[in-house]
Design a protein around this motif. Sequence first.
Motif, PDB file in Angstrom:
ATOM      1  N   MET A   1       0.833  -1.199   0.000  1.00 18.61           N
ATOM      2  CA  MET A   1       0.000   0.000   0.000  1.00 18.61           C
ATOM      3  C   MET A   1       0.874   1.257   0.000  1.00 18.61           C
ATOM      4  SD  MET A   1      -2.918  -1.035   2.803  1.00 18.61           S
ATOM      5  CE  MET A   1      -3.817   0.503   2.680  1.00 18.61           C
ATOM      6  N   GLN A   2       1.889   1.260   0.822  1.00 20.49           N
ATOM      7  CA  GLN A   2       2.753   2.439   0.932  1.00 20.49           C
ATOM      8  C   GLN A   2       3.491   2.705  -0.376  1.00 20.49           C
ATOM      9  OE1 GLN A   2       4.949   1.130   4.362  1.00 20.49           O
ATOM     10  NE2 GLN A   2       3.547   2.107   5.818  1.00 20.49           N
TER      11      GLN A   2
ATOM     12  N   ARG B   1       3.877   6.112  -5.202  1.00 21.98           N
ATOM     13  CA  ARG B   1       3.962   6.198  -6.662  1.00 21.98           C
ATOM     14  C   ARG B   1       2.863   7.080  -7.242  1.00 21.98           C
ATOM     15  NH1 ARG B   1       1.357   2.707  -9.651  1.00 21.98           N
ATOM     16  NH2 ARG B   1       1.422   1.125  -8.022  1.00 21.98           N
ATOM     17  N   VAL B   2       1.662   6.996  -6.690  1.00 19.32           N
ATOM     18  CA  VAL B   2       0.521   7.724  -7.240  1.00 19.32           C
ATOM     19  C   VAL B   2       0.408   9.128  -6.665  1.00 19.32           C
ATOM     20  CG1 VAL B   2      -2.012   7.755  -7.384  1.00 19.32           C
ATOM     21  CG2 VAL B   2      -0.757   5.610  -7.747  1.00 19.32           C
TER      22      VAL B   2
ATOM     23  N   ARG C   1       1.983  13.396  -0.591  1.00 25.19           N
ATOM     24  CA  ARG C   1       0.721  13.834   0.010  1.00 25.19           C
ATOM     25  C   ARG C   1      -0.155  12.633   0.392  1.00 25.19           C
ATOM     26  NH1 ARG C   1      -3.485  13.190  -3.432  1.00 25.19           N
ATOM     27  NH2 ARG C   1      -2.979  13.007  -5.659  1.00 25.19           N
ATOM     28  N   CYS C   2      -1.065  12.884   1.331  1.00 25.76           N
ATOM     29  CA  CYS C   2      -2.002  11.847   1.779  1.00 25.76           C
ATOM     30  C   CYS C   2      -3.052  11.593   0.687  1.00 25.76           C
ATOM     31  CB  CYS C   2      -2.683  12.312   3.067  1.00 25.76           C
ATOM     32  SG  CYS C   2      -3.597  11.030   3.933  1.00 25.76           S
ATOM     33  N   PRO C   3      -3.424  10.344   0.437  1.00 28.62           N
ATOM     34  CA  PRO C   3      -4.406  10.051  -0.617  1.00 28.62           C
ATOM     35  C   PRO C   3      -5.759  10.715  -0.350  1.00 28.62           C
ATOM     36  CG  PRO C   3      -3.298   8.052   0.085  1.00 28.62           C
ATOM     37  CD  PRO C   3      -2.911   9.114   1.061  1.00 28.62           C
TER      38      PRO C   3
ATOM     39  N   ARG D   1      -8.801   7.231  -5.857  1.00 33.11           N
ATOM     40  CA  ARG D   1      -9.124   5.816  -5.674  1.00 33.11           C
ATOM     41  C   ARG D   1      -8.961   4.988  -6.954  1.00 33.11           C
ATOM     42  NH1 ARG D   1     -13.644   8.767  -6.040  1.00 33.11           N
ATOM     43  NH2 ARG D   1     -15.451   8.033  -7.229  1.00 33.11           N
ATOM     44  N   ALA D   2      -9.246   5.568  -8.125  1.00 31.78           N
ATOM     45  CA  ALA D   2      -9.131   4.795  -9.366  1.00 31.78           C
ATOM     46  C   ALA D   2      -7.716   4.302  -9.588  1.00 31.78           C
ATOM     47  CB  ALA D   2      -9.598   5.637 -10.555  1.00 31.78           C
TER      48      ALA D   2
END
Length: 513
Positions: A317-318, A323-324, A328-330, A335-336
């Motif tokens: 997950m991390q 990478r995405v 910053r915090c998601p 989500r996609a």
Amino acid sequence: MAAFISILVVLVLAVIVYRYWYSTRKVLPPGVRPLPGPKGLPFIGRVHDVPSTATWLKFWEWSQEYGPIYQMEIFGSVHVWISSEQVANDLLSKRGSVYSDRPKIPNLPDNRTSGDYMPLLGRNDIWKRQRKFAHHIFSRAQNESQYAYPTLERKRLLHELLKNPSDYVYLLEAYTGRTISRLAWGSVAPAPQLKIDAFGLLEAISPSGALPNVIAWLEHLPAWLSPWQKTEKARHDAENVFFQQSLRDVHDAASKGEINPSYAKTFLEGKEKGGWEHEEWSYLIGMMAIAGALTIASPLQTYILAMVHHPVWQAKMQEEIQRVCGDRCPEWEDRANLPVVRSVVKEILRWRPPVPTGIPHRLENDDIYGDYFIPGGATIHALEWGICRDPVKYPDPEAFRPERWLDPSFPSYREPLTEFPNLKNHHQFGFGRRTCQGVEIVDQELFLVMSGMAWAFTIQKKKDAAGNEVEVPWNKYTSLLIAKPDSFEFDMIVRSEEKRKTIVQDGEAVENV
């Protein structure tokens, strides 16, 4: 007095004997047989075999012996247990016209008819009216700023976890309570009382919380002989005051121009046009809040348990978040592009379903399924613990394996990964006409908090003074209807100094919002 009590006991026993005699004499149609199941003792059935905690494990054990649908009796009441998603859909969805009722909860004598408990209401006009209004509320919530509340409260949660990770149970429950209070009434002020009322209702409806829910004939005792009735009346009266006052507070805030988006605001704006009554809708809004407060904290606690035992998925997950999202915090809008996060969310619900026995239905008329007879009035349970352990759909079902949602070799895999996995139409949220209407807000809260904790912290086993890892039990649960893992010790380490600063700044910025 003693003579009166003796007569009363004799009458109650006579009713039980008659019900048992009548049920055993019922003549079945030709070619039809009773459902299989464990044979019970006269009058009491198999209640003595059901443990006081983790009851679903016994029902799952019986399903492996008697098949995906079986029946058993508890003090004269017939209970049918379904551990197959296909069977549950065949009956609870496709035959919803007769399987959408709710059973009477003995310790909550008016749950089917009073309009006070929408998720537990019988299939009647009140339930249909309230369900329509709930649909209206959730539709409006998607188009307003209400879904900003989970993100706002997540900032506060991460800050509090940074300061006091050992208080994780309290903090996660506070997060769900504060978030749903904002959604319901536009304010966090009702959250402390909401937590009290939610736990009180959970005790009132749980088999391990109130004896009449197991020994149903106790509901027929007069009030002066029943401590359960006295407790329930006091609980209900306090709940009624809380719900009514919470809606009045929103009305008062609206008169001052200080109202925030909420379910209550939607009610006030449509009250005259819809002909909605204050008392009924104050209860409906309150029950929607209680439902959210009760269930969402369970999988959040299970997430921490899973990461302690399966750190490889925390690392995955991390890596995906980095990478995405970079540093910053998601956000929900990410989500996609975060299928690994979504796979962990969904696997948490499958591995440890928060309502493992399911919310029961009631069959209104006699029914035949295949060559099996199902008696009208039976309580029907979609045993989520069993459905989640179907070895055909979920190979290696006892293992925590989020890859089952990401790897095409698994039966549960679906494409495209920009959309799947998600919680839409997941059996965890019920069947047919009783499907939970708040799936999207549940999905959002779980995604945001689990991804937020993965971004902010590394969760791992605690070590003792000698440097040895402290073992964490993975199969101990609280005893009520909503299953939560027993509390345990662990270490929660902030992942970098930069993240620490961001968490503190964000937390302080929303402290008084």
